[in-house]
Design a protein around this motif. Structure first.
Motif, PDB file in Angstrom:
ATOM      1  N   LEU A  76       0.864  -1.256  -0.117  1.00 48.60           N
ATOM      2  CA  LEU A  76       0.122   0.014   0.137  1.00 48.60           C
ATOM      3  C   LEU A  76       0.904   1.280  -0.068  1.00 48.60           C
ATOM      4  N   GLY A  77       0.360   2.311  -0.483  1.00 49.79           N
ATOM      5  CA  GLY A  77       0.970   3.426  -0.357  1.00 49.79           C
ATOM      6  C   GLY A  77       1.829   4.102   0.872  1.00 49.79           C
ATOM      7  N   MET A  78       0.816   3.951   2.052  1.00 50.04           N
ATOM      8  CA  MET A  78       1.342   4.355   3.027  1.00 50.04           C
ATOM      9  C   MET A  78       2.593   3.264   3.616  1.00 50.04           C
ATOM     10  N   ASP A  79       2.705   2.256   3.029  1.00 49.10           N
ATOM     11  CA  ASP A  79       3.835   1.420   3.357  1.00 49.10           C
ATOM     12  C   ASP A  79       5.235   2.115   3.194  1.00 49.10           C
ATOM     13  N   TYR A  80       5.456   3.073   2.090  1.00 51.46           N
ATOM     14  CA  TYR A  80       6.312   3.738   1.827  1.00 51.46           C
ATOM     15  C   TYR A  80       6.400   4.883   2.751  1.00 51.46           C
ATOM     16  N   VAL A  81       5.311   5.570   3.245  1.00 56.90           N
ATOM     17  CA  VAL A  81       5.746   6.618   4.064  1.00 56.90           C
ATOM     18  C   VAL A  81       5.885   6.004   5.508  1.00 56.90           C
ATOM     19  N   LYS A  82       5.394   4.695   5.987  1.00 61.51           N
ATOM     20  CA  LYS A  82       5.845   4.186   7.138  1.00 61.51           C
ATOM     21  C   LYS A  82       7.344   3.809   6.986  1.00 61.51           C
ATOM     22  N   ALA A  83       7.843   3.214   6.051  1.00 59.91           N
ATOM     23  CA  ALA A  83       9.084   3.095   6.129  1.00 59.91           C
ATOM     24  C   ALA A  83      10.083   4.140   6.238  1.00 59.91           C
ATOM     25  N   VAL A  84       9.620   5.296   5.787  1.00 65.51           N
ATOM     26  CA  VAL A  84      10.644   6.550   5.777  1.00 65.51           C
ATOM     27  C   VAL A  84      10.404   6.873   7.339  1.00 65.51           C
ATOM     28  N   GLN A  85       9.246   6.853   7.806  1.00 70.76           N
ATOM     29  CA  GLN A  85       9.145   7.350   9.511  1.00 70.76           C
ATOM     30  C   GLN A  85       9.907   6.247  10.441  1.00 70.76           C
ATOM     31  N   LEU A  86       9.880   5.163  10.376  1.00 65.96           N
ATOM     32  CA  LEU A  86      10.767   4.101  10.755  1.00 65.96           C
ATOM     33  C   LEU A  86      12.352   4.569  10.766  1.00 65.96           C
ATOM     34  N   VAL A  87      12.808   4.777   9.545  1.00 60.93           N
ATOM     35  CA  VAL A  87      14.028   5.255   9.459  1.00 60.93           C
ATOM     36  C   VAL A  87      14.430   6.745  10.199  1.00 60.93           C
ATOM     37  N   GLN A  88      13.542   7.707   9.999  1.00 57.20           N
ATOM     38  CA  GLN A  88      13.568   8.967  10.609  1.00 57.20           C
ATOM     39  C   GLN A  88      13.714   8.737  12.059  1.00 57.20           C
ATOM     40  N   ASP A  89      12.813   7.944  12.639  1.00 54.64           N
ATOM     41  CA  ASP A  89      12.747   7.722  14.030  1.00 54.64           C
ATOM     42  C   ASP A  89      13.926   7.240  14.653  1.00 54.64           C
ATOM     43  N   ALA A  90      14.464   6.341  13.859  1.00 56.06           N
ATOM     44  CA  ALA A  90      15.905   5.506  14.306  1.00 56.06           C
ATOM     45  C   ALA A  90      16.986   6.775  14.174  1.00 56.06           C
ATOM     46  N   LEU A  91      17.058   7.402  13.139  1.00 60.05           N
ATOM     47  CA  LEU A  91      18.043   8.277  12.917  1.00 60.05           C
ATOM     48  C   LEU A  91      18.062   9.475  13.911  1.00 60.05           C
ATOM     49  N   GLY A  92      16.953   9.772  14.506  1.00 59.16           N
ATOM     50  CA  GLY A  92      16.735  10.831  15.235  1.00 59.16           C
ATOM     51  C   GLY A  92      16.556  12.166  14.913  1.00 59.16           C
ATOM     52  N   GLN A  93      16.777  12.219  13.505  1.00 59.41           N
ATOM     53  CA  GLN A  93      16.963  13.593  12.828  1.00 59.41           C
ATOM     54  C   GLN A  93      16.118  13.575  11.498  1.00 59.41           C
ATOM     55  N   PRO A  94      15.557  14.821  11.078  1.00 60.28           N
ATOM     56  CA  PRO A  94      14.651  14.744   9.857  1.00 60.28           C
ATOM     57  C   PRO A  94      15.205  14.282   8.572  1.00 60.28           C
ATOM     58  N   ILE A  95      14.743  13.630   7.825  1.00 62.72           N
ATOM     59  CA  ILE A  95      15.110  13.444   6.487  1.00 62.72           C
ATOM     60  C   ILE A  95      14.733  14.447   5.879  1.00 62.72           C
ATOM     61  N   HIS A  96      15.511  15.038   5.007  1.00 62.36           N
ATOM     62  CA  HIS A  96      15.206  16.186   4.211  1.00 62.36           C
ATOM     63  C   HIS A  96      14.571  15.749   2.809  1.00 62.36           C
ATOM     64  N   GLY A  97      15.105  14.738   2.381  1.00 64.88           N
ATOM     65  CA  GLY A  97      14.772  14.316   1.116  1.00 64.88           C
ATOM     66  C   GLY A  97      15.015  12.604   0.555  1.00 64.88           C
ATOM     67  N   LEU A  98      14.372  12.422  -0.379  1.00 68.17           N
ATOM     68  CA  LEU A  98      14.487  10.925  -0.715  1.00 68.17           C
ATOM     69  C   LEU A  98      14.952  11.050  -2.084  1.00 68.17           C
ATOM     70  N   ILE A  99      15.894  10.002  -2.300  1.00 68.97           N
ATOM     71  CA  ILE A  99      16.249   9.611  -3.795  1.00 68.97           C
ATOM     72  C   ILE A  99      15.579   8.351  -4.015  1.00 68.97           C
ATOM     73  N   ILE A 100      15.659   7.705  -5.220  1.00 72.38           N
ATOM     74  CA  ILE A 100      15.181   6.418  -5.428  1.00 72.38           C
ATOM     75  C   ILE A 100      16.593   5.440  -5.953  1.00 72.38           C
TER      76      ILE A 100
END
Length: 368
Positions: A76-100
């Motif tokens: 589902l589309g939100m799976d992509y969003v959740k994946a980014v949120q998991l990494v951002q939370d683990a990093l402890g800093q905002p992710i500015h952008g995404l490459i593919i």
């Protein structure tokens, strides 16, 4: 200034991405769904690396698996969003952008929905202009790095209790196979976010401009469609500098799904002196002529088209079908540092039983 992506850009991204998919790279319907959702619920913004501060965090949005139509997957589309949120939370800093990691039928749009929901930028850079079978091949030269990286995977068939959320830390070479195994366990196709790195690293290691190249190619295809299939093929060749290196009826397709979440096999096209053999590992990785001579090889763009100029994914190539083999020489495309990383080739060479690294690692010179 950045470019706000619109519904018109969705179709262009899918069409151009489908050519750079090289027989893999996801699903056109999935790409349209992701893109349409993104531009409907938010304003995803495409920005060039010139607009990104050196210390901003950039991660890779990717789908992992073998999207050849041989498995029962759900993402589902939100799976992509959740994946980014998991990494951002683990990093402890905002992710500015995404490459593919790569362009593709859907992967060109992998960063659009997180951009619409979370405000991350869609960065105009790719781990590889064309699609490829392993995450390491789009990892910006990090495949053999001892550096600890963060990777997540989210998705799976809910009805069969195959949904998985996964966050791992470790050297890329050690953790990437875990995500591929999760893809297989979830149904063969899973969303991921991985390897957050500073923008300064992306600037020197990614294939810059890869998204806008896919959009421009898609726009050229759409503009040519009213004039018929040969006009579309001509437009693809003109826009990319590529050419048709083979054509004919498909004699056989031996593609099989493996439990490492790869589709592997060969596609034989034509007969006699016009015969070509395409080596496939999710994507078209090499082409040999009737004499066994290599006439195209990764990281060249290698795409099967039908006679109307539509890209045909490897899993949909059927015996008896008339196809064209489209090729763009590696010297005509931006290449990332992943391509010159020797560590990404042994796994693929072993699976295919052919050498890819001799050509891929050879110095880039002017195209003949």
């Amino acid at each position: 200034m950045g470019r706000i992506l619109t519904i018109k850009d969705v179709e262009a991204a899918v069409r151009g991405g489908s050519v750079f998919a090289c027989g893999g790279g996801g699903w056109a319907a999935h790409g349209r769904e992701l893109g349409s959702m993104a531009v409907t619920i938010g304003r995803p913004e495409l920005v060039s690396m010139d607009e990104v501060p050196d210390d901003a965090w950039i991660a890779t949005a990717a789908a992992i698996g073998a999207p050849g139509g041989l498995t029962d997957w759900e993402m589902l589309g939100m799976d992509y969003v959740k994946a980014v949120q998991l990494v951002q939370d683990a990093l402890g800093q905002p992710i500015h952008g995404l490459i593919i990691g790569q362009n593709g039928m859907s992967s060109t749009l992998n960063g659009w929905l997180p951009s619409a929901v979370l405000g991350t930028k869609v960065i105009d850079a790719v781990g590889d202009l064309r699609a490829h079978p392993t995450g390491d091949m789009g990892s910006l030269g990090l495949a053999n790095s001892p550096q600890q990286m963060i990777q997540s995977a989210v998705g799976g068939k809910r009805a069969s209790n195959s949904y998985i959320e996964l966050l791992v830390r470790g050297a890329t070479a050690k953790v990437s196979p875990i995500l591929r195994k999760a893809s297989d366990m979830s149904g063969g196709f899973i969303a991921s976010c991985r390897n957050p790195v500073p923008a300064s690293y992306v600037r020197s290691h990614a294939a810059l401009g890869g998204i806008s190249m896919a959009l421009a190619l898609g726009e050229a295809i759409i503009a040519a469609q009213g004039a018929g299939g040969s006009a579309v093929v001509d437009a693809i060749c003109k826009q990319t500098g590529g050419s048709i290196i083979g054509s004919g009826k498909v004699v056989r397709n031996t593609l099989k799904y493996t439990n490492e979440a790869f589709d592997i096999g060969v596609i034989e096209v034509g007969a006699g002196t016009g015969k070509c053999v395409i080596h496939v590992m999710n994507e078209h990785m090499a082409v040999e002529d009737a004499h066994g001579k290599r006439i195209a090889s990764y990281p060249d763009v290698i795409t099967t088209l039908d006679t109307d100029g539509n890209p045909v994914s490897a899993g949909n190539v059927r015996e008896g079908m008339e196809i064209l083999i489209f090729h763009v020489h590696k010297n005509l495309i931006p290449l990332s540092s992943s391509v010159t990383d020797p560590s990404v080739y042994p796994q693929v060479e072993q699976a295919l039983g052919i050498n890819l690294s001799h050509y891929a690692l050879a110095a880039t010179t002017a195209a003949a």
